[in-house]
Write an enzyme that holds these catalytic residues in place. Structure first.
Site, PDB file in Angstrom:
ATOM      1  N   LYS A 111       0.960  -1.103   0.047  1.00 55.39           N
ATOM      2  CA  LYS A 111       0.116   0.075   0.004  1.00 55.39           C
ATOM      3  C   LYS A 111       0.803   1.242   0.097  1.00 55.39           C
ATOM      4  O   LYS A 111       0.314   2.324  -0.461  1.00 55.39           O
ATOM      5  CB  LYS A 111      -0.907  -0.169   1.073  1.00 55.39           C
ATOM      6  CG  LYS A 111      -1.900  -1.163   1.256  1.00 55.39           C
ATOM      7  CD  LYS A 111      -3.441  -0.746   1.455  1.00 55.39           C
ATOM      8  CE  LYS A 111      -4.250  -1.741   1.105  1.00 55.39           C
ATOM      9  NZ  LYS A 111      -5.603  -1.704   1.604  1.00 55.39           N
ATOM     10  N   LYS A 193      -4.316 -10.065  -6.808  1.00 49.39           N
ATOM     11  CA  LYS A 193      -5.523 -10.267  -6.113  1.00 49.39           C
ATOM     12  C   LYS A 193      -6.840  -9.262  -6.386  1.00 49.39           C
ATOM     13  O   LYS A 193      -6.284  -8.040  -6.517  1.00 49.39           O
ATOM     14  CB  LYS A 193      -5.543 -10.380  -4.624  1.00 49.39           C
ATOM     15  CG  LYS A 193      -5.347  -9.130  -3.886  1.00 49.39           C
ATOM     16  CD  LYS A 193      -5.889  -9.205  -2.334  1.00 49.39           C
ATOM     17  CE  LYS A 193      -6.145  -7.882  -1.693  1.00 49.39           C
ATOM     18  NZ  LYS A 193      -7.173  -7.640  -0.993  1.00 49.39           N
ATOM     19  N   LYS A 196     -10.695  -4.119  -3.655  1.00 48.64           N
ATOM     20  CA  LYS A 196     -11.573  -2.829  -3.716  1.00 48.64           C
ATOM     21  C   LYS A 196     -10.873  -1.477  -4.156  1.00 48.64           C
ATOM     22  O   LYS A 196     -11.667  -0.696  -4.851  1.00 48.64           O
ATOM     23  CB  LYS A 196     -12.172  -2.499  -2.357  1.00 48.64           C
ATOM     24  CG  LYS A 196     -13.242  -3.499  -2.048  1.00 48.64           C
ATOM     25  CD  LYS A 196     -13.777  -3.104  -0.490  1.00 48.64           C
ATOM     26  CE  LYS A 196     -13.403  -3.891   0.709  1.00 48.64           C
ATOM     27  NZ  LYS A 196     -12.925  -3.345   1.764  1.00 48.64           N
TER      28      LYS A 196
HETATM   29  P1  ATP Z   1      -8.657  -3.373  -0.230  1.00 48.53           P
HETATM   30  O1  ATP Z   1      -8.575  -3.302  -1.868  1.00 48.53           O
HETATM   31  O2  ATP Z   1      -9.044  -1.851   0.012  1.00 48.53           O
HETATM   32  O3  ATP Z   1      -7.374  -3.838   0.420  1.00 48.53           O
HETATM   33  P2  ATP Z   1     -10.070  -5.819  -0.207  1.00 48.53           P
HETATM   34  O4  ATP Z   1     -10.728  -5.892  -1.318  1.00 48.53           O
HETATM   35  O5  ATP Z   1      -8.819  -6.338   0.213  1.00 48.53           O
HETATM   36  O6  ATP Z   1      -9.753  -4.058   0.136  1.00 48.53           O
HETATM   37  P3  ATP Z   1     -10.849  -6.143   2.727  1.00 48.53           P
HETATM   38  O7  ATP Z   1     -11.958  -5.285   3.339  1.00 48.53           O
HETATM   39  O8  ATP Z   1      -9.647  -5.730   2.684  1.00 48.53           O
HETATM   40  O9  ATP Z   1     -11.048  -5.714   1.067  1.00 48.53           O
HETATM   41  O10 ATP Z   1     -11.237  -7.595   2.938  1.00 48.53           O
HETATM   42  C1  ATP Z   1     -12.410  -8.185   3.414  1.00 48.53           C
HETATM   43  C2  ATP Z   1     -12.014  -9.628   3.510  1.00 48.53           C
HETATM   44  O11 ATP Z   1     -12.067 -10.091   2.166  1.00 48.53           O
HETATM   45  C3  ATP Z   1     -10.826 -10.297   4.093  1.00 48.53           C
HETATM   46  O12 ATP Z   1     -11.095 -11.417   4.837  1.00 48.53           O
HETATM   47  C4  ATP Z   1     -10.015 -10.350   2.818  1.00 48.53           C
HETATM   48  O13 ATP Z   1      -9.124 -11.348   3.104  1.00 48.53           O
HETATM   49  C5  ATP Z   1     -11.157 -10.852   1.759  1.00 48.53           C
HETATM   50  N1  ATP Z   1     -10.432 -10.687   0.301  1.00 48.53           N
HETATM   51  C6  ATP Z   1     -10.218  -9.411   0.102  1.00 48.53           C
HETATM   52  N2  ATP Z   1      -9.883  -9.659  -1.299  1.00 48.53           N
HETATM   53  C7  ATP Z   1      -9.891 -10.891  -1.705  1.00 48.53           C
HETATM   54  C8  ATP Z   1      -9.588 -11.592  -2.657  1.00 48.53           C
HETATM   55  N3  ATP Z   1      -9.394 -11.163  -3.802  1.00 48.53           N
HETATM   56  N4  ATP Z   1      -9.778 -12.979  -2.666  1.00 48.53           N
HETATM   57  C9  ATP Z   1     -10.291 -13.537  -1.435  1.00 48.53           C
HETATM   58  N5  ATP Z   1     -10.542 -12.902  -0.560  1.00 48.53           N
HETATM   59  C10 ATP Z   1     -10.267 -11.848  -0.394  1.00 48.53           C
END
Ligand code: ATP
Ligand code: LTN
Length: 325
Positions: A111, A193, A196
């Site tokens: 990040k 991955k 968001k």
């Molecule tokens: P950001 O992009 O802002 O880091 P994010 O998409 O990773 O956000 P989080 O709120 O950080 O979302 O994650 C919420 C949950 O979803 C966590 O348990 C995280 O491990 C899971 N998660 C996030 N992205 C993935 C993904 N691509 N595949 C599987 N699980 C995910």
């Protein structure tokens, strides 16, 4: 009953990666554990958030929890900032956290890439707040996607260190990570991955995307060279699309591969889009029927229900640390 704790940040839109990696697993735990699911607003603000948006997203994430099938009669859902002890415990845990433990966190390193001068202390300390979330409720299990395992390992280290230095207050939590779906990859870049915070909306399928948007995004999703619909280490894009298909229909990847033997990418993608649309339809219907004030009521009731656990843990922590209550 053992306790389960997990959370999602109210930043950006929730996507099928969040669902398949985390929320889907939560649903299956509701009958066997005392589940606590949090909307982690204090984590979201470790990167800049528009205040009005943060407020709206906090309710939105709670609505997704409910629409996806989290039952507030079985599980507790609440907003992190409604229980002051999260921030308080994070401060106390900071005093036993070593700086190199935070410097090696992959999420932090990812990040801060390219924006070093604007990185906040909060982003650096993010994993300690997450440890506080988990330890405060003495959760034994933490269901998350793969990217969060390193953070849970820190929570384990801090719990062990605290128990060793002061007294056995904390339960040592374990991550619960699914073999399949723990790391859904970006549609526009299957080497990273799905996130968001991705730059392009073509990276993810949001849980609130319309059918037309889903069709468009799947059509544009990257594929690999070759013609066959098969998974494999040299086929990261197809492996990802097949995983999504397989998890949503509840069929192993090999069966989906068999089904598409001799068929084209276009046919597979068309079907995948319809599978996603079909899965999301009832979720979106439920989501749209939820009323903000009703959801806020559920969140406040949730916080009220678990406040005594937080109060009790903090009292124990302070007592063994020599802090007057
Ligand atoms: P950001 O992009 O802002 O880091 P994010 O998409 O990773 O956000 P989080 O709120 O950080 O979302 O994650 C919420 C949950 O979803 C966590 O348990 C995280 O491990 C899971 N998660 C996030 N992205 C993935 C993904 N691509 N595949 C599987 N699980 C995910
Ligand atoms: N950091 C997590 C969200 C999160 C969390 C938690 C998950 C905050 N506190 C406690 C499990 C347990 C993420 O998904 N980015």
């Amino acid at each position: 009953m053992e306790r389960v704790f997990s959370g999602v940040q109210p930043s950006g839109v929730l996507h099928i990666g969040n669902y398949l990696g985390a929320i889907k697993n939560w649903l299956e735990l509701q009958n066997d554990y005392q589940c606590i699911f949090c909307v982690v607003d204090l984590h979201a603000i470790t990167v800049p958030q528009e205040p009005k948006e943060l407020l709206a997203k906090t309710i939105e994430v709670a609505k997704i929890y409910l629409a996806a099938g989290i039952d507030p009669k079985k599980s507790t859902i609440f907003v992190q900032s409604h229980i002051k002890e999260h921030a308080e415990l994070a401060w106390l845990l900071n005093t036993i956290t070593r700086i190199p433990e935070l410097e090696r966190m992959t999420q932090f390193k990812d990040k801060i890439r390219g924006q070093k001068s604007e990185v906040s202390m909060g982003l650096f300390d993010y994993p300690v707040l997450m440890a506080a979330d988990i330890l405060l409720y003495k959760a034994a299990k933490v269901p998350v996607g793969e990217d969060q395992v390193q953070h849970i390992e820190l929570a384990r280290s801090l719990a062990q260190r605290f128990n060793g230095r002061f007294s056995e207050v904390f339960i040592i939590p374990k991550p619960m990570v699914r073999k399949e779906g723990a790391r859904i990859m970006g549609l526009d870049d299957p080497t990273k991955k799905m996130a968001k915070s991705a730059n392009s909306a073509y990276n993810y399928i949001a849980l609130t995307d319309s059918p037309d948007t889903i069709r468009e995004k799947i059509k544009k999703a990257m594929t690999d060279s070759g013609k066959e619909i098969v998974s494999g280490p040299d086929k990261p894009a197809l492996a990802n699309l097949l995983t999504i298909h397989s998890l949503l229909v509840g069929q192993p990847v090999v069966e989906v591969e068999q089904q598409y033997q001799g068929k084209s990418y276009a046919e597979f993608k068309n079907d995948l889009a319809e599978v996603i649309i079909g899965f999301l339809e009832p979720v979106q219907k439920k989501y749209n029927a939820l009323d903000d004030s009703e959801v806020l009521k559920i969140l406040r009731a949730g916080a009220k229900k678990i406040q005594p656990i937080a109060t009790k843990t903090m009292a124990e922590v302070k007592k063994v640390m020599g802090i007057i209550e």
